[in-house]
Motif scaffolding. Structure first.
Motif, PDB file in Angstrom:
ATOM      1  N   UNK A  41       0.656  -1.758  -0.225  1.00 21.16           N
ATOM      2  CA  UNK A  41       0.171   0.489   0.226  1.00 21.16           C
ATOM      3  C   UNK A  41       0.952   1.246  -0.059  1.00 21.16           C
ATOM      4  N   UNK A  42       0.905   2.155  -0.720  1.00 13.56           N
ATOM      5  CA  UNK A  42       1.109   3.290  -0.601  1.00 13.56           C
ATOM      6  C   UNK A  42       1.408   4.050   1.100  1.00 13.56           C
ATOM      7  N   UNK A  43       2.760   4.775   1.306  1.00 10.72           N
ATOM      8  CA  UNK A  43       2.380   5.227   3.110  1.00 10.72           C
ATOM      9  C   UNK A  43       1.562   6.687   3.550  1.00 10.72           C
ATOM     10  N   UNK A  44       1.630   7.380   2.569  1.00 11.50           N
ATOM     11  CA  UNK A  44       1.359   8.906   2.896  1.00 11.50           C
ATOM     12  C   UNK A  44      -0.209   9.315   1.618  1.00 11.50           C
ATOM     13  N   UNK A  52      15.720   0.207   5.412  1.00 12.07           N
ATOM     14  CA  UNK A  52      15.825  -0.921   4.196  1.00 12.07           C
ATOM     15  C   UNK A  52      15.145  -0.332   2.876  1.00 12.07           C
ATOM     16  N   UNK A  53      15.816   0.493   1.984  1.00 13.41           N
ATOM     17  CA  UNK A  53      14.581   0.531   0.550  1.00 13.41           C
ATOM     18  C   UNK A  53      14.942   1.073  -0.177  1.00 13.41           C
ATOM     19  N   UNK A  54      14.019   0.813  -1.288  1.00 12.54           N
ATOM     20  CA  UNK A  54      14.796  -0.132  -2.961  1.00 12.54           C
ATOM     21  C   UNK A  54      13.721   1.462  -3.319  1.00 12.54           C
ATOM     22  N   UNK A  79       9.552   0.697   1.428  1.00  5.51           N
ATOM     23  CA  UNK A  79       9.918  -0.310   2.462  1.00  5.51           C
ATOM     24  C   UNK A  79       9.262  -1.401   2.879  1.00  5.51           C
ATOM     25  N   UNK A  80       9.609  -1.825   4.026  1.00  6.96           N
ATOM     26  CA  UNK A  80       8.794  -2.644   4.166  1.00  6.96           C
ATOM     27  C   UNK A  80       7.944  -2.491   5.458  1.00  6.96           C
ATOM     28  N   UNK A  81       7.100  -3.962   6.033  1.00  9.34           N
ATOM     29  CA  UNK A  81       6.234  -3.093   6.607  1.00  9.34           C
ATOM     30  C   UNK A  81       6.978  -2.615   8.245  1.00  9.34           C
ATOM     31  N   UNK A  82       5.745  -1.696   7.840  1.00  8.55           N
ATOM     32  CA  UNK A  82       5.922  -0.876   9.223  1.00  8.55           C
ATOM     33  C   UNK A  82       6.866   0.386   8.428  1.00  8.55           C
ATOM     34  N   UNK A  83       7.030   0.638   7.302  1.00 10.45           N
ATOM     35  CA  UNK A  83       7.695   1.439   6.509  1.00 10.45           C
ATOM     36  C   UNK A  83       7.119   3.292   6.634  1.00 10.45           C
ATOM     37  N   UNK A  84       7.704   3.638   7.406  1.00 12.78           N
ATOM     38  CA  UNK A  84       7.559   5.071   7.626  1.00 12.78           C
ATOM     39  C   UNK A  84       7.885   6.270   6.161  1.00 12.78           C
ATOM     40  N   UNK A  85       9.375   6.113   6.163  1.00 13.74           N
ATOM     41  CA  UNK A  85       9.801   7.147   5.737  1.00 13.74           C
ATOM     42  C   UNK A  85       9.523   7.202   3.975  1.00 13.74           C
TER      43      UNK A  85
END
Length: 349
Positions: A282-285, A315-317, A329-335
């Motif tokens: 899902x998209x974060x923001x 850890x980012x692609x 990012x993975x699960x819990x990604x916020x940035x």
């Protein structure tokens, strides 16, 4: 087995002492009328009728009320045992479900005072790993959990291992022991996390020596696991020297552990291999797509040297899609722009 022992066993199936006595009397009589059973058991005829219905429902007897007077016949013991066994077996899923929940509660916090038990717990927890292990351990102890580590690696578990008490130039047999191994000559705490949800922390001297008053803690709390992982990668991993790096996985491969996917992408980048990724999440923001597909144009990570992440667990692609560039990012990604539940990596054709 005497009558008292037999009665005790029957009472374990929820029968009262009086019901058991009536049933044992019926076993001796064979098929009998309620009045005969009442006389032999020293109870009322009405009570026999009441008990017989309970025993029939439980599979102990058959009530023949199609004749006058009604007769009651005990079922053959083999049939009774089979019926009881089926009832017990039917309880197993519910019992196991409740036992598992209880076991998790009990494991949330355990204090260990013995070095032997610490090593045993480490081996047990490593054996339960499904996706990821982070572990720091003195070199002298590695052989005590080596089999479990190698078995986990064969299962495809991502293993990040720091071996303390070792110089970078020391020759070690590390192939197949972990995905990544770093070494550090300084002593350090023993830290283990399994799938970021359960783990162990112990002072270094407790694992290195048996004669110590130190204590270890085993935890199973979903909010504590990531904290220990962050400490592992933030405080100790950068201080240790790279000693072993596994070969890249054959691609295409789907990864449910995002850190594992980032490692594989970084390993391929070292060999100048271009990759594309399909990420599901899902998209974060903002609102947007639940799937992204594109070519990897940047990797931010601290698993391999040189590290280029801005904080320890980043850890980012970064991928280039037809609709623009996105960070994943993975699960819990916020940035990052996108939080991935799982990703597929494959070579650019």
């Amino acid at each position: 087995m005497d009558d008292r022992e037999l009665a005790d066993h029957l009472e374990q199936f929820g029968l009262s002492e009086k019901v058991v006595d009536t049933y044992l009397t019926l076993l001796e009589l064979g098929e009998a009328k309620a009045s005969q059973i009442a006389d032999a058991a020293g109870v009322s005829k009405r009570y026999v009728y009441s008990v017989s219905k309970e025993l029939e429902e439980r599979g102990f007897v058959e009530v023949n009320d199609h004749v006058v007077p009604t007769t009651i016949r005990p079922r053959p013991p083999a049939e009774v045992i089979e019926s009881l066994s089926e009832n017990v077996a039917s309880m197993r899923p519910a019992l196991e479900a409740r036992y598992t929940a209880t076991a998790r509660d009990e494991e949330r916090f355990e204090v260990i005072k013995s070095r032997v038990t610490v090593i045993k717990r480490i081996a047990e927890l490593v054996g339960r790993a499904e996706s990821e292990i982070t572990l720091s351990l003195p070199y002298d102890v590695i052989d005590e959990v080596e089999d479990e580590l190698r078995a986990a690696r064969e299962r495809g578990v991502l293993i990040s291992l720091v071996i303390s008490g070792v110089e970078p130039h020391d020759e070690l047999s590390l192939d197949g022991l972990a995905s990544l191994v770093r070494v550090w000559h300084e002593p350090m705490p023993t830290m283990l996390t399994v799938d970021s949800r359960i783990g162990l922390v112990a002072p270094g001297e407790m694992v290195a020596r048996s004669n110590t008053d130190s204590q270890a803690i085993v935890f199973a709390q979903p909010h504590l696991g990531p904290v220990i992982v962050g400490s592992f990668f933030g405080n100790y991993w950068p201080m240790a020297a790279e000693a072993y790096i596994s070969e890249p996985d054959p691609l295409p491969t789907t990864y449910y552990n995002f850190r594992h996917a980032v490692l594989q992408a970084a390993l391929c980048a070292r060999e100048d291999l271009d990759l594309e990724v399909t990420a599901h999440g899902r998209m974060v923001h903002t609102d947007g797509p639940t799937e992204l597909h594109g070519r990897i144009v940047d990797i931010r990570q601290g698993l391999l040297e040189p590290a280029n992440n801005s904080f320890p667990v980043e850890n980012t692609l970064v991928i280039e899609t037809d609709d623009g560039t996105y960070s994943i990012g993975g699960l819990g990604a916020f940035v990052e722009d996108f939080e991935a539940e799982y990703v597929e990596l494959k070579r650019v054709s």
